[in-house]
Design a protein around this motif. Structure first.
Motif, PDB file in Angstrom:
ATOM      1  N   LYS A  38       3.420  10.033  -7.352  1.00 16.32           N
ATOM      2  CA  LYS A  38       4.601  10.493  -8.161  1.00 16.32           C
ATOM      3  C   LYS A  38       4.336  10.515  -9.641  1.00 16.32           C
ATOM      4  O   LYS A  38       4.661  11.625 -10.174  1.00 16.32           O
ATOM      5  N   MET A  39       3.813   9.287 -10.212  1.00 15.09           N
ATOM      6  CA  MET A  39       3.634   9.373 -11.547  1.00 15.09           C
ATOM      7  C   MET A  39       2.400   9.950 -12.149  1.00 15.09           C
ATOM      8  O   MET A  39       2.066   9.608 -13.241  1.00 15.09           O
ATOM      9  N   ASN A  40       1.343   9.919 -11.139  1.00 18.96           N
ATOM     10  CA  ASN A  40       0.016  10.533 -11.513  1.00 18.96           C
ATOM     11  C   ASN A  40      -0.758   9.159 -12.406  1.00 18.96           C
ATOM     12  O   ASN A  40      -1.339   9.566 -13.407  1.00 18.96           O
ATOM     13  N   ARG A  41      -0.802   8.143 -11.587  1.00 17.24           N
ATOM     14  CA  ARG A  41      -1.347   6.997 -12.320  1.00 17.24           C
ATOM     15  C   ARG A  41      -2.209   6.357 -11.273  1.00 17.24           C
ATOM     16  O   ARG A  41      -1.960   6.425  -9.986  1.00 17.24           O
ATOM     17  N   MET A  42      -2.834   5.405 -11.801  1.00 15.21           N
ATOM     18  CA  MET A  42      -3.768   4.415 -10.961  1.00 15.21           C
ATOM     19  C   MET A  42      -2.992   3.329 -10.575  1.00 15.21           C
ATOM     20  O   MET A  42      -2.200   2.826 -11.488  1.00 15.21           O
ATOM     21  N   PRO A  43      -3.265   2.839  -9.203  1.00 15.17           N
ATOM     22  CA  PRO A  43      -2.348   1.813  -8.692  1.00 15.17           C
ATOM     23  C   PRO A  43      -3.109   0.652  -8.935  1.00 15.17           C
ATOM     24  O   PRO A  43      -4.233   0.773  -9.497  1.00 15.17           O
ATOM     25  N   ALA A  44      -2.595  -0.581  -9.120  1.00 20.01           N
ATOM     26  CA  ALA A  44      -2.828  -1.660  -9.417  1.00 20.01           C
ATOM     27  C   ALA A  44      -3.954  -2.448  -8.284  1.00 20.01           C
ATOM     28  O   ALA A  44      -4.718  -3.266  -8.582  1.00 20.01           O
ATOM     29  N   ARG A  45      -3.625  -1.797  -7.130  1.00 23.58           N
ATOM     30  CA  ARG A  45      -4.237  -2.577  -6.217  1.00 23.58           C
ATOM     31  C   ARG A  45      -5.730  -1.895  -5.863  1.00 23.58           C
ATOM     32  O   ARG A  45      -6.127  -0.622  -5.701  1.00 23.58           O
ATOM     33  N   GLN A  58      -3.565  11.634  -4.255  1.00 21.77           N
ATOM     34  CA  GLN A  58      -3.415  12.775  -5.026  1.00 21.77           C
ATOM     35  C   GLN A  58      -2.906  12.462  -6.375  1.00 21.77           C
ATOM     36  O   GLN A  58      -1.860  12.722  -6.617  1.00 21.77           O
ATOM     37  N   VAL A  59      -3.922  12.030  -7.175  1.00 23.06           N
ATOM     38  CA  VAL A  59      -3.567  11.707  -8.641  1.00 23.06           C
ATOM     39  C   VAL A  59      -4.675  12.564  -9.446  1.00 23.06           C
ATOM     40  O   VAL A  59      -5.768  12.572  -9.295  1.00 23.06           O
ATOM     41  N   THR A  60      -4.237  13.139 -10.485  1.00 29.01           N
ATOM     42  CA  THR A  60      -5.247  13.871 -11.375  1.00 29.01           C
ATOM     43  C   THR A  60      -6.155  13.077 -12.024  1.00 29.01           C
ATOM     44  O   THR A  60      -5.823  12.235 -12.504  1.00 29.01           O
ATOM     45  N   GLY A  61      -7.363  13.493 -11.964  1.00 28.94           N
ATOM     46  CA  GLY A  61      -8.381  12.433 -12.527  1.00 28.94           C
ATOM     47  C   GLY A  61      -8.726  11.449 -11.835  1.00 28.94           C
ATOM     48  O   GLY A  61      -9.672  10.477 -12.239  1.00 28.94           O
ATOM     49  N   TYR A  62      -8.425  11.205 -10.387  1.00 30.46           N
ATOM     50  CA  TYR A  62      -8.530  10.051  -9.735  1.00 30.46           C
ATOM     51  C   TYR A  62     -10.070   9.834  -9.460  1.00 30.46           C
ATOM     52  O   TYR A  62     -10.490   8.640  -9.601  1.00 30.46           O
ATOM     53  N   ALA A  63     -10.768  10.760  -9.234  1.00 28.74           N
ATOM     54  CA  ALA A  63     -12.096  10.618  -8.854  1.00 28.74           C
ATOM     55  C   ALA A  63     -13.158  10.352 -10.039  1.00 28.74           C
ATOM     56  O   ALA A  63     -13.970   9.501  -9.962  1.00 28.74           O
ATOM     57  N   ASP A  64     -12.650  10.969 -11.200  1.00 30.47           N
ATOM     58  CA  ASP A  64     -13.363  10.504 -12.428  1.00 30.47           C
ATOM     59  C   ASP A  64     -13.054   9.103 -13.054  1.00 30.47           C
ATOM     60  O   ASP A  64     -13.855   8.590 -13.424  1.00 30.47           O
ATOM     61  N   MET A  65     -11.672   8.750 -12.754  1.00 33.60           N
ATOM     62  CA  MET A  65     -11.323   7.512 -13.050  1.00 33.60           C
ATOM     63  C   MET A  65     -12.192   6.326 -12.349  1.00 33.60           C
ATOM     64  O   MET A  65     -12.681   5.346 -12.718  1.00 33.60           O
ATOM     65  N   ARG A  66     -12.124   6.783 -11.009  1.00 31.58           N
ATOM     66  CA  ARG A  66     -12.984   5.621 -10.063  1.00 31.58           C
ATOM     67  C   ARG A  66     -14.440   5.595 -10.441  1.00 31.58           C
ATOM     68  O   ARG A  66     -14.717   4.497 -10.458  1.00 31.58           O
ATOM     69  N   GLU A  67     -14.986   6.830 -10.819  1.00 28.99           N
ATOM     70  CA  GLU A  67     -16.419   6.838 -11.030  1.00 28.99           C
ATOM     71  C   GLU A  67     -16.584   6.007 -12.469  1.00 28.99           C
ATOM     72  O   GLU A  67     -17.690   5.191 -12.653  1.00 28.99           O
ATOM     73  N   TYR A  68     -15.367   6.112 -13.181  1.00 29.12           N
ATOM     74  CA  TYR A  68     -15.580   5.377 -14.412  1.00 29.12           C
ATOM     75  C   TYR A  68     -15.614   4.085 -14.382  1.00 29.12           C
ATOM     76  O   TYR A  68     -16.447   3.073 -14.946  1.00 29.12           O
ATOM     77  N   MET A  69     -14.877   3.494 -13.508  1.00 29.76           N
ATOM     78  CA  MET A  69     -14.594   1.840 -13.105  1.00 29.76           C
ATOM     79  C   MET A  69     -15.771   1.613 -12.483  1.00 29.76           C
ATOM     80  O   MET A  69     -15.991   0.245 -12.530  1.00 29.76           O
ATOM     81  N   LYS A  70     -16.506   2.213 -11.798  1.00 30.07           N
ATOM     82  CA  LYS A  70     -17.677   1.618 -11.116  1.00 30.07           C
ATOM     83  C   LYS A  70     -18.630   1.361 -12.207  1.00 30.07           C
ATOM     84  O   LYS A  70     -19.602   0.274 -11.723  1.00 30.07           O
ATOM     85  N   ASN A  71     -18.616   1.785 -13.255  1.00 28.56           N
ATOM     86  CA  ASN A  71     -19.989   1.807 -14.183  1.00 28.56           C
ATOM     87  C   ASN A  71     -19.558   1.044 -15.416  1.00 28.56           C
ATOM     88  O   ASN A  71     -20.157   0.942 -16.238  1.00 28.56           O
ATOM     89  N   ARG A 119       0.739  -1.268  -0.024  1.00 30.41           N
ATOM     90  CA  ARG A 119      -0.033   0.038  -0.069  1.00 30.41           C
ATOM     91  C   ARG A 119       1.068   1.304  -0.091  1.00 30.41           C
ATOM     92  O   ARG A 119       0.620   2.332  -0.837  1.00 30.41           O
ATOM     93  N   LYS A 120       1.908   1.174   0.906  1.00 30.85           N
ATOM     94  CA  LYS A 120       2.737   2.390   0.771  1.00 30.85           C
ATOM     95  C   LYS A 120       3.611   2.617  -0.399  1.00 30.85           C
ATOM     96  O   LYS A 120       3.515   3.892  -0.963  1.00 30.85           O
ATOM     97  N   GLY A 121       3.906   1.640  -0.991  1.00 36.33           N
ATOM     98  CA  GLY A 121       4.841   1.894  -2.188  1.00 36.33           C
ATOM     99  C   GLY A 121       4.172   2.106  -3.300  1.00 36.33           C
ATOM    100  O   GLY A 121       4.336   3.010  -4.343  1.00 36.33           O
ATOM    101  N   SER A 122       2.821   1.564  -3.533  1.00 35.77           N
ATOM    102  CA  SER A 122       2.026   1.616  -4.668  1.00 35.77           C
ATOM    103  C   SER A 122       1.411   3.276  -4.442  1.00 35.77           C
ATOM    104  O   SER A 122       1.165   3.763  -5.546  1.00 35.77           O
ATOM    105  N   SER A 123       1.139   3.768  -3.340  1.00 36.70           N
ATOM    106  CA  SER A 123       0.547   5.074  -3.097  1.00 36.70           C
ATOM    107  C   SER A 123       1.605   6.029  -3.677  1.00 36.70           C
ATOM    108  O   SER A 123       1.278   6.939  -4.161  1.00 36.70           O
ATOM    109  N   LEU A 124       3.032   5.867  -3.122  1.00 42.00           N
ATOM    110  CA  LEU A 124       3.962   6.677  -3.435  1.00 42.00           C
ATOM    111  C   LEU A 124       4.079   6.591  -4.931  1.00 42.00           C
ATOM    112  O   LEU A 124       4.340   7.821  -5.549  1.00 42.00           O
ATOM    113  N   TYR A 125       4.047   5.538  -5.651  1.00 39.55           N
ATOM    114  CA  TYR A 125       4.317   5.596  -7.056  1.00 39.55           C
ATOM    115  C   TYR A 125       3.023   6.044  -7.720  1.00 39.55           C
ATOM    116  O   TYR A 125       3.545   7.003  -8.736  1.00 39.55           O
TER     117      TYR A 125
END
Length: 417
Positions: free
Chosen positions: A337-344, A354-367, A328-334
């Motif tokens: 830093k890289m502004n990407r979705m974690p695999a976990r 703190q990832v740009t578009g994180y909320a939008d992507m989560r909403e996208y994945m819900k549907n 969780r720590k390493g995935s969050s850090l990456y």
């Protein structure tokens, strides 16, 4: 006087012996508390050369008390896969850990090149944090896990909001709105849809439209599978998109999208960074769009993963790094830093990173329903052949029936369902 001198001589000798003994004792003590050499591993990574990744590695070195050397990949995907394959096949131990994608793991997990990770790195508890169907289909072989995902990518539909406004359409989530957007008169210099149909890239969009139409990639006699590829060809014939797609990879397609030549494209979520850098990302410009209701709300998932070279001489240190990177720590850090979705998945749903578009992507994945792409043990050759057949169909060299028969044979010869 002689007695005094004798006593002085005796004391001097004793002092010398004392100093020698003390020095030896100190030397022995130094040996007992000597600090062992720091672990050192070498990784070959797709993000090598990026400032943000260097910052991530710097923090990982501190957290692990480890020295990490990072090597770059060739830029071209084919060259990248060939480079790793040649190193692994030769038993080269110069690289301990490789950053690999779905195409790579689909080939390498059967070749005996990689060290299994299931017993320690990806044990049952850790593996439970990742998409289970994806693990089974992509990173596992013979009940063993051969790589550990660290970054998730979802194939998304992106639309330009300015184009929606021009056409007077709120969104393209319904079939009616989607078709209205495609058929709108955008003029000579603009196209409603942009594709990446170069033979080694077309695989993604072919499969995506089969998903949307509710077809089955493994069954090319399925009417919905055929309807999907008919639709792709019709888009060219109707002028909704261009035959130039046949030579474009993602780089060319994305640049045209950014330049305002396309109204919508299918592209992986990681492209968000490119749109941000080009200053075109936002709700009033390029943003995520719900999938159109064409039959099935399904899209592809892919990941980048860490794999351990079986020839590595630093396996324990390499496993420590991979375990850290997917924690969780390493995935969050990456991710941050890289502004990407974690695999976990637990991070995706439980943390507000703190990832740009994180909320939008989560909403996208819900549907949407997420599927792994069909990948055989010879992925690059399979993908290229699939692309060649599709191009011949789009250009009229193959009829629909011939195309579907050849695709069915290709699937039957290469994929196990």
């Amino acid at each position: 006087m002689r007695k005094f001198q004798g006593r002085t001589f005796f004391l001097a000798v004793m002092c010398i012996f004392s100093l020698i003994f003390t020095g030896c004792a100190e030397e022995n003590n130094k040996e007992e508390v000597q600090i062992p050499d720091m672990d050192h591993i070498t990784i070959m990574h797709v993000d090598a050369g990026k400032k943000e990744f260097a910052e991530y590695i710097s923090q990982a070195q501190k957290d692990l008390n480890m020295q990490i050397t990072v090597l770059e990949y060739p830029l071209n995907a084919d060259s990248r896969q060939a480079k790793v394959s040649s190193l692994l096949a030769a038993g080269d131990a110069s690289v301990d850990v490789f950053s690999i994608n779905d195409e790579m793991i689909s080939e390498f997990k059967y070749a005996g090149y990689l060290e299994p990770l299931q017993e320690d790195v990806m044990n049952r508890q850790v593996a439970a944090a990742f998409p289970q169907d994806y693990l089974k289909q992509v990173v596992m072989a013979d009940e063993q896990i051969y790589s550990a995902p660290y970054m998730m990518d979802v194939l998304c539909l992106w639309v330009n909001q300015e184009w929606l406004g021009e056409a007077g359409i709120n969104d393209i989530s319904t079939k009616e709105n989607f078709m209205e957007f495609l058929s709108y008169d955008w003029g000579k210099e603009r196209l409603a849809y942009g594709g990446s149909w170069e033979k080694t890239y077309a695989h993604n969009e072919i499969g995506e439209f089969i998903n949307l139409f509710g077809g089955d990639f493994y069954d090319w006699h399925n009417p919905q599978t055929q309807a999907a590829v008919i639709f792709l060809k019709d888009m060219v014939e109707e002028g909704y998109t261009s035959e130039n797609n046949l030579v474009d990879q993602y780089e060319q397609m994305n640049q045209k999208f950014i330049d305002g030549k396309y109204g919508m494209v299918f592209m992986y979520g990681s492209a968000l960074n490119m749109y941000v850098d080009a200053d075109v990302y936002g709700q009033d410009n390029i943003h995520l769009a719900p999938l159109p209701d064409l039959g099935s709300n399904t899209t592809f998932i892919a990941t980048w993963q860490y794999a351990l070279n079986k020839a590595s001489q630093n396996k324990e240190a390499a496993k420590r790094f991979i375990s850290y990177a997917i924690s969780r720590k390493g995935s969050s850090l990456y991710a941050e830093k890289m502004n990407r979705m974690p695999a976990r998945e637990d991070l995706i749903w439980e943390e507000d990173l703190q990832v740009t578009g994180y909320a939008d992507m989560r909403e996208y994945m819900k549907n949407v329903k997420l599927l792994a792409r069909p990948m055989p043990a010879n992925p690059m050759a399979f993908i290229a052949m699939q692309g060649e057949l599709f191009q011949k169909y789009v250009t009229g060299e193959l009829s629909l029936d011939s195309y579907c028969e050849l695709m069915q044979q290709l699937v039957d010869d290469n994929l196990v369902h």
